[in-house]
Design an enzyme around this catalytic site. Structure first.
Site, short mmCIF file in Angstrom:
data_model
loop_
_atom_site.label_atom_id
_atom_site.label_comp_id
_atom_site.label_asym_id
_atom_site.label_seq_id
_atom_site.Cartn_x
_atom_site.Cartn_y
_atom_site.Cartn_z
N VAL A 1 -24.86 4.01 -33.65
CA VAL A 1 -25.45 3.75 -32.36
C VAL A 1 -25.48 4.99 -31.65
CG1 VAL A 1 -25.15 2.18 -29.90
CG2 VAL A 1 -24.44 1.22 -32.26
N GLY B 1 -25.54 -6.83 -28.71
CA GLY B 1 -26.55 -5.71 -29.16
C GLY B 1 -27.38 -5.57 -28.15
N GLY C 1 -27.12 -3.39 -34.64
CA GLY C 1 -28.19 -2.55 -35.15
C GLY C 1 -28.52 -1.38 -34.26
N GLY D 1 -24.26 -4.49 -46.21
CA GLY D 1 -23.61 -3.51 -44.96
C GLY D 1 -23.27 -4.43 -43.65
N ASP E 1 -13.83 -10.35 -33.22
CA ASP E 1 -14.91 -9.54 -32.66
C ASP E 1 -15.62 -10.69 -31.48
OD1 ASP E 1 -17.47 -7.46 -32.73
OD2 ASP E 1 -18.40 -9.58 -33.10
N LYS F 1 -16.28 -10.58 -27.13
CA LYS F 1 -17.36 -10.62 -26.44
C LYS F 1 -17.32 -11.89 -25.51
CE LYS F 1 -19.80 -8.57 -30.38
NZ LYS F 1 -20.53 -8.71 -31.56
N GLU G 1 -23.63 -3.16 -21.07
CA GLU G 1 -24.63 -4.11 -21.56
C GLU G 1 -24.57 -4.16 -23.15
OE1 GLU G 1 -27.04 -6.32 -19.79
OE2 GLU G 1 -26.73 -7.08 -21.85
N1 HSE Z 1 -19.79 -6.70 -36.52
C1 HSE Z 1 -20.47 -7.07 -35.16
C2 HSE Z 1 -21.35 -8.32 -35.73
C3 HSE Z 1 -21.44 -5.88 -34.93
O1 HSE Z 1 -21.45 -8.86 -36.82
O2 HSE Z 1 -22.17 -9.11 -34.93
C4 HSE Z 1 -21.97 -6.25 -33.50
O3 HSE Z 1 -21.00 -6.33 -32.38
#
Ligand code: HSE
Length: 418
Positions: free
Chosen positions: A12, A129, A297, A182, A196, A200, A124
């Site tokens: 990033v 993303g 990304g 990946g 994760d 969020k 943000e």
């Molecule tokens: N590992 C996270 C996803 C990356 O798969 O959405 C973005 O936060």
């Protein structure tokens, strides 16, 4: 002059540098001052890359440089990244970060520190993303009472659930595939177990409901127990399976969870496939608004960071503090709400007994339970959708159903998203 430093030049961070190289002249003209990348703090050797001329290795070279007005923190992990955010704000520099772990854990302290130092802390890129979601919630939708958010906020698990169904794959095989491409990390826990997405949805909920939501209070059920037959049976009933990071306002506080749910195929979220993310926001005036796009990304996430940089160039001083800095949301731990559930049972398929199984389900769960039949892919898996019931009622009825002679065991349940 508005010099920018990037801390952490990974995927990033290097994307932010690339966009700054591209847009330097345009931004300088737009804001009537020279806006440029000045330094990159990293410990990697960057010889031969376009980033090498900017490389510094000592934090003081950034924090003690008065020409640097804004610091982009694109370091992963928690402690070092958080330390850098605090240090930059204390040094009187604006901070923009994509690091959701930092925002979820220290967002209110960092926001307050920024306010006290007359600089800004924006994030943000930490959710969704490249999808604009935090600024729309803070500004465009802020006349609304937001009462519910449903998000597909993790691209890795959305890729896995989509691929599991499309290619009839097991969890282990689709995980290997996601790792090979990946998307999933070698240790996939944060993605597949929902942590994760939990960070969020906690970040979005703190903004939406004007009270801090601790990500550790988010009930997390990942996707490890979803099997191909679930997709097949859910599809029979007109549903897709999605990992939904959701929260809503109830009489008793905020209900918040990350869990695989059945989503009606007529819902906008059902069409969000592969690595894409989407957030459905329900507002008192807008009704449903859907935000959709690339949730991860290099350039998509860097684009969100540039949006924050531009906001700071336009309005370097924040005039007020968000409510979540001083107020904590009440979280509902045990909900009595009545919902519909998908129930998977293990029951050896015998042509002659299928009707008996269905009768047994309806006798325990009532006539409105919808029998989905057996999976074609697996002759010992059947499923149904319950009528509205509480989780406690579901558990009692599942125990009762397990005693039915046509059922070996109740093996899995998922909520149906409304
Ligand atoms: N590992 C996270 C996803 C990356 O798969 O959405 C973005 O936060």
């Amino acid at each position: 002059m508005f010099n920018i430093a990037i801390l952490g030049c990974g995927v990033v961070g290097s994307g932010v540098a690339d966009i700054l190289f591209d847009k330097q002249a345009e931004l300088s003209k737009r804001f009537n001052q020279e806006v440029k990348l000045s330094k990159i703090l990293d410990i990697k050797n960057m010889d031969g890359t376009p980033y090498a001329p900017y490389l510094v290795t000592e934090p003081a070279e950034v924090f003690d440089d008065p020409s640097i007005k804004l610091v982009v923190v694109t370091i992963g992990g928690l402690d070092l990244a958080a330390d850098r955010c605090f240090a930059a704000l204390r040094a009187g520099k604006h901070v923009v970060t994509s690091n959701k772990a930092v925002v979820a854990a220290y967002g209110r302290e960092l926001t307050k520190l920024a306010y006290e130092n007359n600089v800004r802390f924006l994030y943000e890129a930490s959710v969704g993303g490249g999808i604009p979601i935090i600024r729309p919630m803070n500004i465009c939708l802020s006349a609304n009472d937001i009462y519910e958010i449903q998000g597909i906020l993790n691209g890795t698990t959305n890729y896995m659930l989509t691929g599991m169904y499309k290619d009839k794959m097991s969890f282990d095989d689709i995980l290997k595939d996601a790792q090979a491409k990946g998307y999933a990390e070698a240790d996939p826990t944060a993605d597949v177990d929902g942590f994760d997405a939990a960070r969020k949805i906690a970040i979005l909920s703190s903004i939406a409901y004007n009270g801090f939501v601790d990500f550790e209070d988010v009930k997390c059920i990942g996707i490890r127990n979803v099997i191909y037959a679930d997709h097949e049976l859910a599809a029979t009933g007109g549903f897709a399976i999605k990992l939904i990071a959701g929260s809503k306002i109830t009489e008793n506080g905020v209900r918040i969870s990350v869990e695989p749910k059945l989503v009606s195929k007529s819902s906008m979220l059902a069409a969000v496939n592969s690595v894409y993310n989407a957030v459905l926001v329900r507002g008192s005036y807008t009704g449903d608004s859907l935000f959709y796009g690339q949730g991860a990304g290099k350039l998509a996430t860097a684009s969100a960071i540039l949006g924050d940089i531009i906001e700071i160039l336009e309005a370097p001083e924040r005039q007020n503090l968000p409510a979540f800095v001083d107020k904590t949301a009440t979280i509902v731990k045990d909900s009595q709400e009545k919902e519909r559930f998908y129930v998977r049972v293990k029951a050896e398929f015998k042509e002659t007994e299928s009707e008996e199984l269905k009768a047994c389900i309806n006798s325990v769960f009532g006539k409105d339970a919808v029998y989905l039949g057996y999976a074609l892919s697996d002759n010992s898996t059947a499923a149904f959708i319950t009528d509205y019931c509480s989780e406690a009622e579901l558990n009692n009825k599942c125990n009762e159903l397990s005693n039915c002679s046509y059922v070996d065991a109740v093996t899995y349940t998922m909520r149906v998203a409304e």
